[in-house]
Design an enzyme around this catalytic site. Structure first.
Site, PDB file in Angstrom:
ATOM      1  N   SER A  70      15.770  30.082  38.750  1.00 48.05           N
ATOM      2  CA  SER A  70      16.836  31.044  39.109  1.00 48.05           C
ATOM      3  C   SER A  70      16.919  30.845  40.642  1.00 48.05           C
ATOM      4  O   SER A  70      17.492  29.860  41.193  1.00 48.05           O
ATOM      5  CB  SER A  70      16.396  32.329  38.705  1.00 48.05           C
ATOM      6  OG  SER A  70      17.294  33.230  38.927  1.00 48.05           O
TER       7      SER A  70
ATOM      8  N   ASP B 240      21.022  29.336  39.049  1.00 57.08           N
ATOM      9  CA  ASP B 240      21.090  28.926  37.681  1.00 57.08           C
ATOM     10  C   ASP B 240      22.275  29.623  36.970  1.00 57.08           C
ATOM     11  O   ASP B 240      22.635  29.517  35.844  1.00 57.08           O
ATOM     12  CB  ASP B 240      19.964  29.311  36.779  1.00 57.08           C
ATOM     13  CG  ASP B 240      19.647  30.795  36.633  1.00 57.08           C
ATOM     14  OD1 ASP B 240      19.890  31.465  37.677  1.00 57.08           O
ATOM     15  OD2 ASP B 240      19.097  30.927  35.674  1.00 57.08           O
TER      16      ASP B 240
ATOM     17  N   ASP C 134      23.282  32.774  36.948  1.00 57.67           N
ATOM     18  CA  ASP C 134      23.074  34.116  35.855  1.00 57.67           C
ATOM     19  C   ASP C 134      23.614  35.468  36.659  1.00 57.67           C
ATOM     20  O   ASP C 134      23.451  36.451  35.923  1.00 57.67           O
ATOM     21  CB  ASP C 134      21.981  34.421  35.048  1.00 57.67           C
ATOM     22  CG  ASP C 134      20.882  34.377  35.723  1.00 57.67           C
ATOM     23  OD1 ASP C 134      20.825  34.275  37.237  1.00 57.67           O
ATOM     24  OD2 ASP C 134      19.770  34.550  35.350  1.00 57.67           O
TER      25      ASP C 134
ATOM     26  N   ASP D 283      23.766  32.258  42.199  1.00 50.53           N
ATOM     27  CA  ASP D 283      22.291  32.059  42.234  1.00 50.53           C
ATOM     28  C   ASP D 283      22.193  30.632  41.772  1.00 50.53           C
ATOM     29  O   ASP D 283      23.155  29.859  41.143  1.00 50.53           O
ATOM     30  CB  ASP D 283      21.175  32.783  41.757  1.00 50.53           C
ATOM     31  CG  ASP D 283      21.421  32.981  40.344  1.00 50.53           C
ATOM     32  OD1 ASP D 283      22.427  32.597  39.705  1.00 50.53           O
ATOM     33  OD2 ASP D 283      20.261  33.444  39.820  1.00 50.53           O
TER      34      ASP D 283
END
Length: 456
Positions: A108, A251, A253, A249
């Protein structure tokens, strides 16, 4: 997570996470692949199925993916590879393609040296605690050596499914409908998994989309950019006269916005903005927004003013989602920018959140600073690095400090103290309308934490 010879793996707040090739080693990833495939596919079906895999851009992704894929195939389960894709894309397609599970390789917003493994069930939801513990026990026990090891034509296959990602981008684009934003919008992709996806979706709906950190560069993912460091994005908004900006960010999400003045607009502002829009449309189920204990009091007050209310959960979007599922609620999320729209997504989704905000902004017109404004209380967030966060639970002196704080803040604020799920830190949040009061209370708690747990 410890060494390979003595495998001890724990699911944290958001999956398995650690320093790639030191903690999250190929051996750990191989064992994870075998155990996840067995629990999520073989044991449930009584036969081999398929698991979808995606990754963000970080440099260790190929290494972890290779070991994970080998583990899955070794128990006879097929792998559908998406390649580089945002976490919410994987969750969406796991459900749409009727896979047994989805596995995301990502840490992340964490630094480059870290990586992680997030697991989604066949409905696109993060695993509940019980299922994580089942996989944990299997990985850490000798029984994992006795898992199926088929040979010949029963070994799992690896199939390229990267083209399936277009189904997700089309779904995000549909949320915006025919809305087109006139003028300039700055988009920071954090050199991560959203780069290609954001370009595909938003350039069709924005007159002048300025892309920052838009390379799929695993050596620069999250480096001085993205949702945890939105300052450069905000300054570019002001410098170029953009109407707003937003930053994902690594990834994808979560997403954080900036208004035309360069002010940060976080997940709390976004939930209030979207709740107002949904309520006007009769789509805010139960007139409820689900948020965590970290959300600002200003969100709670703002929701009250539009005839809605807040339900708070522990930190983590999987806990938010659990409450949303219980009540069928429409909107939930975290201050950090994880926002879930129940009708469209099964996890925090930065692209869908951006699409919702841009739709509302495009329809309303005017200044984004006015549209997204929210009166905020003073909220002090402090992270205390300690020698061992496990000694936090049940500590009497820390507990007494927290109780003193709660009594002093009664009716005027809140206090939340918790150990990090992934790092050796105690997170202290003190909130009040009075900044001096918040600072004094926070200092008292931090002093107790340092005295009792030792500052590392």
């Amino acid at each position: 997570m410890k060494g390979d010879a003595c495998l001890r793996v724990e699911f944290g707040t958001d999956g398995i996470r650690g320093v790639a090739n030191a903690e999250l080693t190929p051996d750990v990833a191989l064992a994870a692949g075998r155990c996840i495939a067995y629990v999520m596919s073989v044991a449930r079906r009584g036969a081999a199925g398929r698991i979808m895999i995606a990754k963000d851009t970080r440099i260790s992704g190929d290494m972890v993916e290779g070991a994970l894929v080998a583990g899955i195939c070794s128990v006879g389960v097929n792998v559908w590879k998406l390649g580089i894709a945002p976490t919410p894309c994987l969750a969406y397609l796991t459900k749409a393609a009727r896979c047994d599970a989805g596995v995301m390789i990502s840490a992340s917003h964490n630094p480059i040296e870290d990586n992680g493994i997030k697991v989604f069930d066949r409905s696109g939801y993060k695993l509940d605690d019980a299922m994580e513990r089942t996989i944990e026990r299997l990985m850490n026990g000798a029984v994992r050596k006795k898992l199926p090891a088929p040979t010949g034509e029963r070994v799992g296959l690896v199939i390229d499914r990267s083209r399936a990602a277009s189904r997700y981008t089309s779904a995000v684009s549909r949320i915006m409908g025919g809305v087109r934003i006139e003028g300039r919008v700055v988009i920071d992709c954090a050199n991560g998994a959203t780069a290609r996806f954001a370009k595909r979706v938003f350039r069709d709906h924005i007159e002048d989309a300025v892309i920052m950190n838009g390379d799929e560069d695993g050596r620069r993912i999250n480096v001085d950019c993205g949702s945890t460091m939105p300052g450069k994005m905000a300054r570019r908004v002001v410098r170029t006269g953009a109407r707003l900006g937003f930053a994902f960010d690594g990834d994808g999400d979560r997403v954080i916005f900036a208004d035309e003045k360069g002010n940060t607009v976080d997940g709390d502002n976004v939930m209030l903005l979207c709740a107002g829009d949904f309520k006007r449309r009769g789509r805010l189920k139960g007139n409820v927004v689900v948020a965590t204990v970290m959300s600002n009091l200003g969100l709670e007050v703002g929701l009250g003013r539009i005839g809605a209310r807040m339900i708070r959960t522990p930190v983590g979007d999987k806990y938010v989602l659990r409450e949303m599922l219980r009540g069928g609620y429409s909107i939930g999320g975290e201050q950090s920018g994880h926002v879930i729209f129940f009708r469209h997504s099964t996890t925090g989704d930065g692209l869908i959140t951006a699409a919702q905000v841009l739709r509302i902004f495009g329809e309303a017109g005017g200044l984004f600073s006015e549209l997204a404004k929210m009166r905020r209380s003073e909220q002090l967030l402090r992270n205390v690095t300690v020698k061992d966060r496990k000694n936090f639970s049940g500590n009497r002196k820390i507990g007494n400090a927290i109780r003193r704080a709660a009594k002093e803040l009664e009716g005027r604020g809140r206090v939340v103290v918790r150990p990090s799920g992934t790092e050796p830190k105690i997170r202290v949040m003190v909130e009040a309308w009075d900044a001096e009061l918040a600072a004094r209370v926070a200092d008292d708690i931090i002093g107790a934490v340092r005295d009792e747990l030792g500052e590392a």
